[in-house]
Write an enzyme that holds these catalytic residues in place. Structure first.
Site, PDB file in Angstrom:
ATOM      1  N   TRP A 102       0.671  -1.226   0.171  1.00  0.00           N
ATOM      2  CA  TRP A 102       0.005  -0.032  -0.075  1.00  0.00           C
ATOM      3  C   TRP A 102       0.871   1.238  -0.009  1.00  0.00           C
ATOM      4  CZ3 TRP A 102      -4.361  -0.442  -2.044  1.00  0.00           C
ATOM      5  CH2 TRP A 102      -5.199  -1.646  -1.832  1.00  0.00           C
ATOM      6  N   ASP A 176      -2.016   6.133   6.625  1.00  0.00           N
ATOM      7  CA  ASP A 176      -2.905   5.366   6.037  1.00  0.00           C
ATOM      8  C   ASP A 176      -3.526   4.648   6.913  1.00  0.00           C
ATOM      9  OD1 ASP A 176      -4.635   3.670   4.777  1.00  0.00           O
ATOM     10  OD2 ASP A 176      -3.395   3.513   2.838  1.00  0.00           O
ATOM     11  N   LYS A 200     -12.992  -2.243   5.897  1.00  0.00           N
ATOM     12  CA  LYS A 200     -12.245  -2.983   6.734  1.00  0.00           C
ATOM     13  C   LYS A 200     -12.836  -3.244   8.008  1.00  0.00           C
ATOM     14  CE  LYS A 200      -9.443  -2.765   3.000  1.00  0.00           C
ATOM     15  NZ  LYS A 200      -8.512  -1.967   2.946  1.00  0.00           N
TER      16      LYS A 200
HETATM   17  C1  LIG Z   1      -7.968  -1.511   1.468  1.00  0.00           C
HETATM   18  C2  LIG Z   1      -6.796  -0.325   1.492  1.00  0.00           C
HETATM   19  C3  LIG Z   1      -6.604   0.563   0.535  1.00  0.00           C
HETATM   20  C4  LIG Z   1      -7.599   0.640  -0.550  1.00  0.00           C
HETATM   21  O1  LIG Z   1      -8.825   1.144  -0.273  1.00  0.00           O
HETATM   22  P1  LIG Z   1      -9.677   1.448  -1.309  1.00  0.00           P
HETATM   23  O2  LIG Z   1     -10.875   1.489  -0.662  1.00  0.00           O
HETATM   24  O3  LIG Z   1      -9.993   0.019  -2.356  1.00  0.00           O
HETATM   25  O4  LIG Z   1      -9.348   2.639  -2.554  1.00  0.00           O
HETATM   26  C5  LIG Z   1      -5.552   1.414   0.823  1.00  0.00           C
HETATM   27  N1  LIG Z   1      -5.021   1.325   2.006  1.00  0.00           N
HETATM   28  C6  LIG Z   1      -4.687   0.464   2.818  1.00  0.00           C
HETATM   29  C7  LIG Z   1      -3.998   0.213   3.835  1.00  0.00           C
HETATM   30  C8  LIG Z   1      -5.885  -0.686   2.616  1.00  0.00           C
HETATM   31  O5  LIG Z   1      -5.945  -1.588   3.494  1.00  0.00           O
END
Ligand SMILES: *Cc1c(COP(=O)(O)O)cnc(C)c1O
Length: 369
Positions: A102, A176, A200
């Site tokens: 990521w 993030d 998530k």
């Molecule tokens: C799932 C995830 C993303 C991507 O998210 P989207 O909603 O698919 O754009 C970005 N960063 C992390 C750490 C993730 O787990």
């Protein structure tokens, strides 16, 4: 309540059954309004109260200080990979701590808008460690430092956020926190901005949470779409354009569920954290003593949320997954870039689910002897 299998999906992920049931009960008529939440004007008093409660509950749960704004946006974590540099970089230098898939993606996307550089990387060890902050090569002029505080695919979590000031940097830290938001406390004194998709740990896909320090608003590049300018979104209380109303409602129900959780005298996120530690300790403990399974991540940065693991005999992978599904344990297949298995054990996964997984893993291991 209907018995459901345990769902280990990395995302969109399992949600608390209580939340789904409440949404089902309110589907046709929310709170006597005669409307589904999906059918309401976002400018009406009904939805206004839903949004306000969601924001208030989240602020309380995450103990977000007053000088941070909470924004509900769209586009997910991937869109934020562009929206953050569009708002914060001023087209200049930005530092990235590369710890897995990521953060690597975030760096690449930011390069379209600014000079994004890796201040640290764990690529040499196959994304299994967290580079010690003391070794980060921070730029003196970075507009921000990006850290993915939980690498969902590689299973690496920062258990303490870096103190950039102590490292000699005045740059704000951007995290993030998509895949571990609300699983633990956040030290906001070390953070300038945090973002995460909801799917998530907070609710269904469709809404993206951004928590941003007020002084970082108002510096967007000219090219930044108005709907993605944090200042515009903040000034319009996340209603510059139509927000993802149903996803916000579902996240709001999840926040209420989180507030009701209690564990050993703790409530809310602190209760979740205690439960998440117990779940992760059980699963890693079992994996580490096993002759069949192993995990590659250094012990000091193993994720409490996403546990990638491998079978020493990879030819048994499909049998493992088929048996797991039959035992009511869903979506354990690892990410295609890593292989093996991955158990995502977010807030909605009870300890009993991890116990059931360990029991299955033990039984499967016995059949291999
Ligand atoms: C799932 C995830 C993303 C991507 O998210 P989207 O909603 O698919 O754009 C970005 N960063 C992390 C750490 C993730 O787990």
């Amino acid at each position: 309540m209907m018995e459901r299998p345990y769902n280990f999906s990395a995302g969109p992920a399992a949600m608390p059954a209580e939340v789904l049931q409440q949404a089902a009960a309110e589907m046709l008529d929310w709170n006597g309004s005669g409307m589904s939440v999906m059918e309401m004007s976002h400018r009406g008093q009904e939805f206004g109260s839903i949004l306000e409660a969601a924001e208030r509950d989240l602020r309380e749960l995450l103990v977000v200080p007053d000088h941070f704004r909470i924004l509900f946006m769209q586009g997910g974590g991937l869109a934020e990979n562009a929206i953050v540099p569009l708002n914060l970089s001023r087209g200049e230098t930005v530092d990235f701590v590369v710890t897995g898939s990521w953060s690597q993606k975030s760096l690449k996307e930011a390069n379209r808008y600014c000079q994004a550089r890796a201040a640290a990387s764990n690529a040499a060890d196959g994304h299994t460690t967290l580079p010690d902050p003391a070794t980060w090569q921070l730029s003196s002029d970075a507009r921000y430092v990006h850290l993915c505080s939980n690498e969902t695919i590689n299973g690496i979590e920062a258990h303490e956020l870096p103190d950039l000031k102590a490292l000699g940097s005045d740059a704000p830290l951007v995290i993030d926190f998509s895949s571990h938001v609300a699983s633990r406390a956040v030290d906001w004194s070390r953070v300038g901005l945090a973002f995460g998709g909801a799917q998530k740990n907070l609710g269904p896909a469709g809404v993206t949470l951004v928590v941003v320090r007020e002084d970082l608003l108002g510096h967007a590049l000219k090219a930044c779409p108005s709907a993605f300018d944090y200042k515009t979104v903040a000034e319009n209380s996340s209603m510059y354009n139509t927000p993802p109303t149903f996803s916000i409602y579902m996240a709001g129900l999840t926040f209420q569920w989180l507030k009701r959780q209690a564990e050993g005298g703790l409530t809310g996120v602190a209760a979740m954290e205690a439960r998440n530690i117990a779940k992760a300790t059980l699963l890693y403990g079992y994996i580490d003593q096993s002759a069949l399974y192993f995990n590659k991540v250094a012990a000091n940065c193993r994720s409490r949320m996403n546990v990638p693991f491998f079978l020493r005999d990879e030819s048994r992978n499909q049998a493992f997954l088929t048996g797991a599904k039959a035992a009511g344990l869903l979506q354990l297949k690892g990410h295609k870039s890593v292989g093996g298995m991955r158990a995502s054990i977010y807030n909605a996964m009870p300890l009993e689910g991890v116990q059931a997984l360990v029991t299955y893993m033990r039984d499967f291991e016995k059949t291999q002897a």
